[in-house]
Design an enzyme around this catalytic site. Structure first.
Site, mmCIF file in Angstrom:
data_model
loop_
_atom_site.group_PDB
_atom_site.id
_atom_site.type_symbol
_atom_site.label_atom_id
_atom_site.label_comp_id
_atom_site.label_asym_id
_atom_site.label_seq_id
_atom_site.Cartn_x
_atom_site.Cartn_y
_atom_site.Cartn_z
ATOM 1 N N LYS A 117 -0.991 -20.948 -14.915
ATOM 2 C CA LYS A 117 -1.219 -19.419 -15.511
ATOM 3 C C LYS A 117 1.141 -19.219 -13.834
ATOM 4 C CE LYS A 117 -5.008 -16.873 -15.573
ATOM 5 N NZ LYS A 117 -5.864 -15.813 -15.039
ATOM 6 N N SER A 142 -9.937 -11.886 -15.894
ATOM 7 C CA SER A 142 -8.609 -11.884 -15.028
ATOM 8 C C SER A 142 -7.043 -10.937 -14.358
ATOM 9 C CB SER A 142 -7.907 -13.168 -14.769
ATOM 10 O OG SER A 142 -7.214 -13.130 -16.081
#
Length: 643
Positions: free
Chosen positions: A557, A514
């Site tokens: 996130k 990611s």
């Protein structure tokens, strides 16, 4: 209250799956444990079949999805009429080989009681004989004028007779396994058991001679495999068992009997080995996927060949039927706890919204019900402490701030520390510096600053990609692909330069993919000397053609970026349905979905030079491979992050 985005149903009744209830007290909870399992229909079907046919089952999947609950439910389904008691007897021919006898359940206690009564009668008769004999000697000595010598003789004779006459305890069998008064088959949890508690043991006898020793059969202790006879033996994380114990377990599975001996070679129990003890159990093992790597191949083959393997789901579709199941789950947790008030409809709604949020996947509800049950209990405790008649939505919201995981608490500490030491920027622009995002564990986000710098090559032969930040093996190898990016985009000779990539503050390593778009942006910025907007953070994987692919933990996130003061966050477009941030973050941050690397650069780079760079990238037929295999796990991570 959590933002439900695409899944927002608009009313409490819709969130509750159409149920019209005032509280969970109105919800009927099934009596059978198997019917209380939520969202694991395939596993439930397998367990029912396995119980009928007495097959072994291995369940793999995320912790907290109901594996141990299914194992207990399987014990309820096994026939009670087959239960048996196991007795161990002294062997007069060989004291070190105790005899084993199996009787119907409940008969074992009757046999032991009958032997104790008979032994008591024999002991009373023996003691009466000794007392009469001793008093006879004393009386004789009195009449002959040798009373002192008579008393001494009586005492010596008494001690000798007590020493050498047979002990009644040696004739009393020991009840090794008792199923008396049990309403269902045994359920034995042998998770983490050492060899003695799993396979049985023989206690050490400090008095091994002189007539004071304990009979060998009385020192025999049944193991978990024997106590689970005709029942269920449950072992979680079976790969943590030693290979020798797994081999012995395999033998017990095959033979359906296993002799008990001392597990310590220096103990007197090592001299004792019973006749084979029955252990016809149904084994249910559980673990994560990594459990397969440490599992004895023959043991797994035995389960696979004579049973079932099941992978547990960790989410279910978000529909009315499954929402109703979660309402029932809340009611079950309240009844199971027994110390917290029922949840009203608003509180139950908050639990379901949290189940959506924790699923991390659009249109789904989480099945990590152990963690969700923890939230239920904390909310109930808060309501109980306030003497509330019911648990309300406000109690659930308070519980969400209190019942945070260790990773969430640690992430908050990291964030505060990094703010204090300015380890990441929130405004302005810098060349080669990007605010990446990562997840710690499975439910907390954290900032991941990434820096890139281009320098003259240390070697005259070729340039290198030098990555630091405790990268894992796959990440370190994959980061070399960035050199292809530089050559493809710039068309320049890179042999005369080195590219340094640094992950800041990753004290225990980085892995996963990611961070791919963050690395690509940082390297391109450094190579082309184009500043990056520091009010922007990003997360996403990158395909070989420059497409931005979905990642895990997107909600956490985004919240981490908002907490850090970031104004804009870039995420994969395919993750938009997964975003369910808390209301408090909605107005603090702008979420920008992107589909390819050019959109990432368009939003994150600053200055007119970026247009030429983007044009070059768009002209590229096949974008270089940038799926760098970098995990977004950060120091302190206790549970692997989902990608």
């Amino acid at each position: 209250m959590a933002d439900t985005n695409n899944n927002d149903s608009g009313s409490t009744d819709d969130v509750l799956g159409g149920l019209d209830i005032k509280s969970t007290a109105d919800v009927q909870v099934p009596e059978a444990l198997i019917d209380q399992v939520i969202g694991q229909e395939h596993a439930v079907e397998v367990v029912k079949k396995a119980a009928t046919q007495r097959r072994h089952v291995m369940m793999l999947g995320t912790p907290g999805t109901g594996k141990s609950m299914l194992a207990k439910a399987m014990a309820d389904l096994l026939p009670k009429e087959e239960l048996q008691d196991v007795l161990v007897y002294n062997n007069p021919e060989d004291n070190n080989t105790p005899k084993i006898r199996v009787v119907p359940a409940g008969k074992g206690k009757e046999i032991v009681d009958a032997h104790k009564l008979e032994a008591r009668k024999r002991m009373q008769a023996r003691n009466m004989f000794i007392m009469i004999f001793v008093f006879g000697i004393i009386i004789y000595a009195f009449y002959t004028g040798t009373l002192i010598w008579g008393i001494i003789a009586a005492v010596l004779i008494f001690m000798v007779m007590r020493q050498f006459m047979p002990k009644e305890e040696a004739y009393i069998p020991k009840l090794l396994v008792s199923n008396a008064d049990k309403e269902k088959a045994a359920y034995v949890d042998a998770t983490g058991a050492h060899a003695g508690s799993l396979l049985g043991d023989v206690r050490h006898d400090p008095f091994q001679s002189g007539g004071l020793e304990t009979p060998a059969h009385d020192r025999v202790e049944g193991g978990a495999i024997h106590k689970a006879h005709k029942g269920v033996l449950f072992i979680d994380e079976i790969n943590t068992l030693g290979l020798e114990s797994q081999q012995n377990l395999l033998t017990a599975l095959q033979e359906k009997e296993f002799s008990i001996t001392g597990q310590s070679e220096r103990s007197s129990g090592a001299m004792v080995k019973t006749e084979p003890v029955p252990c016809d159990f149904t084994m249910v093992t559980a673990g994560n996927l990594d459990a397969l790597r440490g599992m004895h191949p023959a043991l797994r083959s035995r389960i696979k060949g004579y049973g079932y393997e099941v992978y547990m789901s960790d989410t279910i579709p978000d529909n009315s039927e499954n929402r109703q199941k979660l309402v029932r789950f809340v009611a079950q947790e309240v009844l199971r706890d027994g110390k917290i008030p029922h949840f009203d409809s608003s509180a139950t709604k908050e639990i379901i919204l949290e189940a959506r949020r924790r699923a991390g996947r659009k249109g789904h509800l989480t099945l990590k019900l152990r963690d969700l049950g923890g939230l239920v209990r904390v909310a109930g405790d808060i309501a109980h402490s306030e003497n509330a008649d019911m648990t309300l939505a406000e109690h659930v919201l308070k519980a969400k701030s209190i019942a945070r995981s260790v990773e969430q608490q640690l992430a908050d500490q990291y964030l505060e520390r990094r703010k204090d030491y300015k380890m990441f920027e929130q405004e302005g622009s810098q060349v080669g510096r990007v605010n990446g995002l990562a997840v710690m564990g499975s439910d907390s986000g954290i900032m991941l600053p990434i820096m890139a710098e281009v320098t003259p090559a240390q070697s005259s032969l070729e340039g290198r990609i030098i990555a630091t930040g405790m990268l894992k093996k796959i990440a370190r190898e994959a980061v070399d692909n960035v050199s292809a990016l530089i050559k493809k985009v710039s068309g320049k000779d890179t042999r005369s330069m080195d590219v340094h990539i640094q992950f800041i503050g990753t004290y225990e390593g980085v892995e996963g993919d990611s961070a791919s778009i963050s690395i690509a942006t940082a390297v391109l910025s450094a190579f082309e000397n184009i500043p990056v907007d520091q009010s922007v953070a990003m997360t996403g994987s990158l395909s070989v053609r420059g497409d931005v692919l979905p990642i895990g933990g997107v909600t956490y996130k985004i919240e981490a970026a908002a907490q850090a003061g970031i104004k804009t966050v870039i995420i994969p477009r395919s993750n938009m349905g997964d975003v369910m941030i808390e209301d408090e973050y909605k107005d603090k941050i702008e979420i920008v979905p992107v589909s390819n690397i050019t959109e990432v650069l368009e939003k994150s780079l600053i200055g007119p030079e970026k247009k030429d760079l983007i044009k070059i990238i768009k002209k590229s037929y096949a974008f270089p491979k940038l799926n760098l295999g970098l995990t977004d796990n950060i120091p302190g991570s206790l549970v692997p992050a989902h990608q």
